[in-house]
Design a protein around this motif. Structure first.
Motif, mmCIF file in Angstrom:
data_model
loop_
_atom_site.group_PDB
_atom_site.id
_atom_site.type_symbol
_atom_site.label_atom_id
_atom_site.label_comp_id
_atom_site.label_asym_id
_atom_site.label_seq_id
_atom_site.Cartn_x
_atom_site.Cartn_y
_atom_site.Cartn_z
ATOM 1 N N PRO A 229 52.157 -24.689 -56.447
ATOM 2 C CA PRO A 229 53.245 -24.130 -56.433
ATOM 3 C C PRO A 229 54.201 -24.663 -57.625
ATOM 4 O O PRO A 229 54.000 -25.928 -57.662
ATOM 5 C CB PRO A 229 53.864 -24.034 -55.154
ATOM 6 C CG PRO A 229 53.083 -25.322 -54.433
ATOM 7 C CD PRO A 229 51.759 -25.632 -55.184
ATOM 8 N N VAL A 230 55.001 -24.227 -58.128
ATOM 9 C CA VAL A 230 55.852 -24.977 -59.366
ATOM 10 C C VAL A 230 56.915 -24.035 -58.747
ATOM 11 O O VAL A 230 57.214 -23.444 -58.463
ATOM 12 C CB VAL A 230 55.688 -24.510 -60.366
ATOM 13 C CG1 VAL A 230 56.442 -25.091 -61.788
ATOM 14 C CG2 VAL A 230 53.899 -24.631 -61.445
ATOM 15 N N ARG A 231 58.322 -24.792 -58.808
ATOM 16 C CA ARG A 231 59.434 -24.382 -58.138
ATOM 17 C C ARG A 231 59.811 -23.324 -59.137
ATOM 18 O O ARG A 231 59.748 -23.949 -60.765
ATOM 19 C CB ARG A 231 60.108 -25.756 -58.665
ATOM 20 C CG ARG A 231 60.264 -26.791 -57.308
ATOM 21 C CD ARG A 231 60.900 -27.828 -57.374
ATOM 22 N NE ARG A 231 61.286 -28.970 -56.655
ATOM 23 C CZ ARG A 231 61.840 -29.220 -54.977
ATOM 24 N NH1 ARG A 231 62.642 -27.830 -54.877
ATOM 25 N NH2 ARG A 231 61.587 -29.978 -54.357
ATOM 26 N N ALA A 232 60.446 -22.335 -58.936
ATOM 27 C CA ALA A 232 60.701 -20.979 -59.653
ATOM 28 C C ALA A 232 62.195 -21.919 -60.902
ATOM 29 O O ALA A 232 62.442 -22.000 -61.604
ATOM 30 C CB ALA A 232 61.756 -20.075 -59.035
ATOM 31 N N SER A 233 62.733 -23.088 -59.915
ATOM 32 C CA SER A 233 64.049 -23.715 -60.726
ATOM 33 C C SER A 233 63.464 -24.284 -61.839
ATOM 34 O O SER A 233 64.689 -24.506 -63.202
ATOM 35 C CB SER A 233 64.779 -24.223 -59.721
ATOM 36 O OG SER A 233 63.711 -25.441 -59.425
ATOM 37 N N ASP A 234 63.073 -25.168 -62.360
ATOM 38 C CA ASP A 234 61.857 -25.200 -63.194
ATOM 39 C C ASP A 234 61.339 -24.238 -64.073
ATOM 40 O O ASP A 234 60.485 -24.648 -64.913
ATOM 41 C CB ASP A 234 60.752 -26.636 -63.245
ATOM 42 C CG ASP A 234 60.319 -27.394 -64.083
ATOM 43 O OD1 ASP A 234 60.995 -27.169 -65.347
ATOM 44 O OD2 ASP A 234 58.828 -27.856 -63.979
#
Length: 271
Positions: A229-234
């Protein structure tokens, strides 16, 4: 056919040919499909037969972290609209509760039918929005089985040094790392893809930490891709990954939804 005309049943290894003929195997090879159907503790497949005894609906779920994770459903065209998909999801929820698991979980992706099923089950959405990325790996083929050896586990926990996520605002663990003590993250083998519950950011250091942590485990199981997972905010990190070797698995940001049997949410169907 009405879904109420038949009862869901647990699918086993002997059902592999029928499951593959109906669904295409959800992208699994026949060998991996049979392995999952036989792995009672790691996977649970539920199915519905039509009045003629032919398999007409399938729902695949797997153990990931503390939950039974609802992964994918397929319903034969002439049975769609009968409620078969919802009936199978409720059957899996009830089976997980009967087995003493803490709850069930699923991805929430806007516009996808599975999100509607998750809402009917009463799953609560996490506030954390992420993108799911896969990174190609060089497969090793996995360890050679030996006679009498125990089956290779298809899921587990990985203890990491806490500095992996220290001082990294982009780090994420879908199941929530404890504030103190060892940092344990969860993994599951989904076909040829090793799915990690944690990511350490989309920059070079974050990806290096991810590969150092999960690369040897993936190689030992013959996985050819690593999902994380990767933060959508990044936003910058997401764009960098999209233009690199990693591939985004979802069209829009998604979040994890979960239902805890110990603390049922108001308005959710009875367990």
């Amino acid at each position: 056919m009405r879904a109420s005309d038949v009862r869901p049943r647990r699918l086993v290894a002997a059902d592999a040919p029928a499951v593959h003929a109906l669904t295409g195997g959800f992208g699994l090879t026949p060998e991996l499909l049979r392995r999952e159907l036989a792995a009672d503790g790691d996977f649970r497949w539920a199915g519905l037969d039509d009045p003629a005894g032919r398999l007409c609906a399938v729902h695949r779920s797997l153990r990931w972290g503390p939950y039974l994770f609802l992964k994918g459903v397929y319903v034969r065209e002439d049975v769609r609209g009968s409620g078969a998909a919802v009936q199978l999801a409720f059957a899996l929820r009830d089976a997980a509760r009967a087995e003493g698991l803490p709850g069930v979980a699923a991805w929430f992706e806007p516009g996808m039918p599975e999100s509607t099923i998750a809402e009917l089950l009463g799953l609560r959405r996490q506030a954390l929005m992420v993108h799911r990325f896969v990174l190609p790996l060089t497969p090793s083929g996995g360890p050679a089985p030996t006679a009498g050896a125990a089956p290779t586990p298809l899921r587990g926990e990985l203890e990491l040094p806490r500095e992996c996520a220290a001082d990294r605002s982009a780090a994420v663990d879908l199941f929530g790392a404890p504030a103190d003590g060892p940092l344990r993250v969860h993994w599951v083998l989904d076909g040829r893809r090793l799915v990690a519950s944690a990511g350490f950011g989309a920059d070079r250091d974050g990806l290096a930490a991810l590969l150092a942590a999960f690369g040897p485990l993936a190689a030992a199981h013959g996985a050819d891709t690593l999902e994380f997972p990767v933060r959508a905010s990044d936003i910058i990190g997401v764009l960098q990954l999209m233009h690199g070797k990693a591939e985004r698995r979802n069209r829009v940001p998604v979040c994890l939804g979960a239902l805890s049997f110990a603390q049922r949410q108001p308005g959710s169907p009875p367990c």
